[in-house]
Scaffold this motif. Structure first.
Motif, PDB file in Angstrom:
ATOM      1  N   TYR A   1      -3.020 -12.594  -0.729  1.00 46.36           N
ATOM      2  CA  TYR A   1      -3.208 -12.113   0.639  1.00 46.36           C
ATOM      3  C   TYR A   1      -2.643 -10.715   0.829  1.00 46.36           C
ATOM      4  CZ  TYR A   1      -4.263 -17.015   1.332  1.00 46.36           C
ATOM      5  OH  TYR A   1      -4.818 -18.271   1.232  1.00 46.36           O
ATOM      6  N   SER A   2      -2.263 -10.076  -0.275  1.00 40.40           N
ATOM      7  CA  SER A   2      -1.796  -8.690  -0.196  1.00 40.40           C
ATOM      8  C   SER A   2      -2.946  -7.778   0.190  1.00 40.40           C
ATOM      9  CB  SER A   2      -1.218  -8.261  -1.546  1.00 40.40           C
ATOM     10  OG  SER A   2      -1.016  -6.867  -1.579  1.00 40.40           O
ATOM     11  N   SER A   3      -2.635  -6.761   0.954  1.00 39.77           N
ATOM     12  CA  SER A   3      -3.653  -5.785   1.358  1.00 39.77           C
ATOM     13  C   SER A   3      -3.914  -4.746   0.282  1.00 39.77           C
ATOM     14  CB  SER A   3      -3.220  -5.087   2.655  1.00 39.77           C
ATOM     15  OG  SER A   3      -2.965  -6.007   3.677  1.00 39.77           O
TER      16      SER A   3
ATOM     17  N   THR B   1       1.797   3.854   8.416  1.00 37.70           N
ATOM     18  CA  THR B   1       0.727   3.976   7.422  1.00 37.70           C
ATOM     19  C   THR B   1       0.464   5.400   6.946  1.00 37.70           C
ATOM     20  OG1 THR B   1      -1.016   4.235   9.102  1.00 37.70           O
ATOM     21  CG2 THR B   1      -0.407   1.983   8.480  1.00 37.70           C
TER      22      THR B   1
ATOM     23  N   ASP C   1       1.490  -2.476   3.057  1.00 38.03           N
ATOM     24  CA  ASP C   1       0.831  -3.748   2.779  1.00 38.03           C
ATOM     25  C   ASP C   1       0.919  -4.605   4.038  1.00 38.03           C
ATOM     26  OD1 ASP C   1      -0.092  -6.178   1.849  1.00 38.03           O
ATOM     27  OD2 ASP C   1       0.891  -5.992  -0.105  1.00 38.03           O
TER      28      ASP C   1
ATOM     29  N   GLY D   1      -0.764  -7.152   4.881  1.00 36.50           N
ATOM     30  CA  GLY D   1      -0.770  -8.584   4.585  1.00 36.50           C
ATOM     31  C   GLY D   1       0.622  -9.106   4.306  1.00 36.50           C
TER      32      GLY D   1
END
Length: 584
Positions: A464-466, A527, A533, A535
């Protein structure tokens, strides 16, 4: 011979009937015939017959009757209804103003609950200022203000009534109406650890606003601190680059025990803009990597220290507990014990035939721990070649290096190896992590299964990591693979947050004792320095939209994503407001 019927003149319809004596039945029959004939000629409705359209004269008569009816209803119904509407509107206007004034009084005084300020008097002042005397003719304002404290929760109740004069309802003897409003504000004393990323990328200039990211973050963090009350709330500060440092309270050398000295305290400030914690935020400098898992572990220890201290002093602890994590990137470092001899599986060194490290448990010699942080340079998911072991700041034994030194030298840990340096004796690759191939982890047979604080580096939630996951599963047997080490670091952060929220033991750090309120985690991700990340940060905070789903048995937190430096202050203030929870 049939009976003779005398004619009936039109006067018969006006009550003037002239006829010769005759039988009653004949007369009545003739009268009926004439009526029916006349009705047909004049097109009048007849009993038992069909309806017809009314003539203009008849309609005029109907309108006249309606007008008379309306004129009769006007004084009886319409005027009172209009009067009631006007009086009701006046009461509504005054009640709305009173409600706003009462709410403002509760919230305004609520911000000072738990401080030496006289909150009842302050609430009264707010009420009088926000509800002017004689507002729309109102009179006899009667406030009622009370405040209570139960353990660490402070409550203020504000209510008020006022008489509103009536204009039209006086005719029935009602010269005024009384409107009322009430509000309650609560404030629970808070215990918060602010965890701030000071990695090298924080020195960048924001491409959107043109602001320096690091100095803007410092200013925003100080605004956050200013929203809490010295003497009432307890605040602490952890800062991190490659390794973490507890910047406030200032205890050096650091004591890792959850029952040791330290922990957030009420002496963090002397005013909203001054105090020791504000000074420590100002003293921060940026540089180095991103050791998120260690920073979270230190925050957990600090919260437990404060809890144990307050429990011992007061016999109870009902404070709200929170961790606020700010970061501008992806976790890149992991503090470990490379020769952990707890059991065969925890020792991460290769067998003696493959590595020459002196303190190898397989040589029955692990008397000196090989602690330090390993890291991955570059960008996810590819990353670069892993490096280590680097110095963990809190294990620095150099007498010339104190807390002030580490506040100003965030990258020093990248230039030296683990301390004592003798711990890496004989290692071919770990002894000098700043020199060529010696920066690599070739002395290791695996990515350490736990970080220094007992957080597992295994798991599968990294899917589920971005940014970190490229579709390849985690393989801890590849310590020289940057992608694999990156996943291990990711797992340690995720598992650290899970342990904190569940308030269970973290390695040698015990579960909290006594009645400690649950810990809520808030995350802020900037960001603009290459991305974060999201997620992972949502999972750390256990947000409602984290994947695959939030743990409903733990505190639900919030994640705030910031795309430009000029939004940082608003994000920090939003988190502080959420923690304070002034109104209810």
């Amino acid at each position: 011979m049939p009976p003779r019927i005398h004619s009936i003149s039109s006067e018969a319809f006006r009550g003037k009937v002239t006829m010769q004596p005759n039988t009653t039945r004949s007369v009545l029959r003739e009268f009926k015939n004439r009526l029916l004939t006349g009705a047909a000629e004049k097109r009048l409705p007849v009993f038992g017959g069909n309806c017809r359209a009314a003539t203009a004269r008849e309609r005029s008569g109907e309108r006249g009757s309606t007008m008379i009816l309306l004129m009769m209803m006007l004084p009886l119904f319409m005027v009172p209804l209009v009067g009631l509407a006007i009086d009701g509107t006046l009461c509504y206007i005054v009640q709305a103003k009173l409600a706003a004034a009462v709410d403002g009084a509760a919230l305004g005084a609520g911000r000072l609950l738990g401080t030496p300020a006289n909150t009842n008097e302050i609430a009264a002042e707010f009420l009088n200022v926000n509800f002017p005397t004689g507002y729309w003719g109102s009179r006899n304002l009667q406030p009622s203000i009370s405040s209570t404290t139960v353990l660490a929760t402070h409550t203020i109740n504000v209510s008020a009534t006022v008489d509103v004069p009536l204009l039209f309802l006086r005719v029935i003897g009602q010269d005024h109406s009384t409107v009322a409003s009430a509000a309650t504000a609560t404030r629970t004393d808070s215990r918060i650890v602010l965890v701030l990323d000071r990695s090298g990328s924080m020195n960048n200039v924001d491409p959107v606003s043109g602001l320096n990211v690091f100095t803007t973050m410092q200013s925003s963090a100080k605004s956050f601190v200013g929203m809490f009350n010295p003497g009432t709330d307890e605040l602490g500060l952890v800062i991190f680059s490659g390794g973490g440092v507890v910047a406030y309270p200032m205890n050096w050398p650091y004591n890792y025990s959850a029952s040791g000295p330290g922990g957030p305290d009420v002496n963090f400030g002397t005013s909203p803009t001054a105090g020791t914690m504000i000074n420590q935020i100002n003293a921060m400098t940026a540089g180095g990597g991103t050791g998120t898992s260690e920073a979270l572990a230190l925050a957990y220890i600090e919260l437990q220290k404060a809890h144990n201290r307050d429990l011992a002093q007061n016999g109870t602890d009902s404070r709200l507990n929170a961790i606020v994590l700010f970061t501008d990137g992806v976790p890149t470092t992991l503090s470990v014990n490379a020769n952990d001899n707890t059991n065969a599986s925890t020792n991460s060194l290769k067998s003696p035939g493959s590595t020459s490290c002196t303190y190898n448990p397989e040589n029955s010699n692990a008397s000196t721990h090989m602690t330090g942080w390993i890291g991955v340079p570059g960008n996810p998911p590819g990353w670069g070649t892993p490096v280590g072991l680097h110095l963990i700041p809190l294990t620095d034994t150099n007498a010339a290096h104190n807390l002030a030194y580490w506040m100003n030298h965030p990258s020093y840990d990248t230039t030296v190896s683990s301390m004592p340096t003798s711990a890496l004796s004989g290692c071919a690759y770990l002894d000098n992590p700043n020199t060529g191939s010696h920066a690599q982890l070739n002395d290791l047979r695996q990515i350490p299964p736990y970080d220094l604080y007992g957080n597992s580096t295994t798991g599968n939630m990294y899917i589920y990591s971005s940014v970190d996951y490229n579709g390849t599963a985690y393989n801890p047997a590849q310590p020289t693979n940057g992608y694999q080490v990156g996943l291990g670091i990711w797992n340690a952060v995720d598992n650290s947050a899970n342990t904190i929220r569940s308030m269970t033991a973290m390695g040698t750090i015990p579960a909290p004792t006594g009645s400690m309120n649950p810990i809520q985690i808030f995350t802020i991700g900037y960001t603009g320095n290459g991305g974060v990340d999201a997620g992972l940060l949502k999972r750390v905070a256990n947000t409602q939209d984290c994947q695959p789903m939030p743990n409903v048995n733990e505190q639900i937190g919030q994640y705030f994503e910031v795309h430009s430096a000029d939004q940082l202050n608003a994000a920090f203030i939003a988190v502080a407001s959420e923690i304070l929870r002034l109104s209810k």
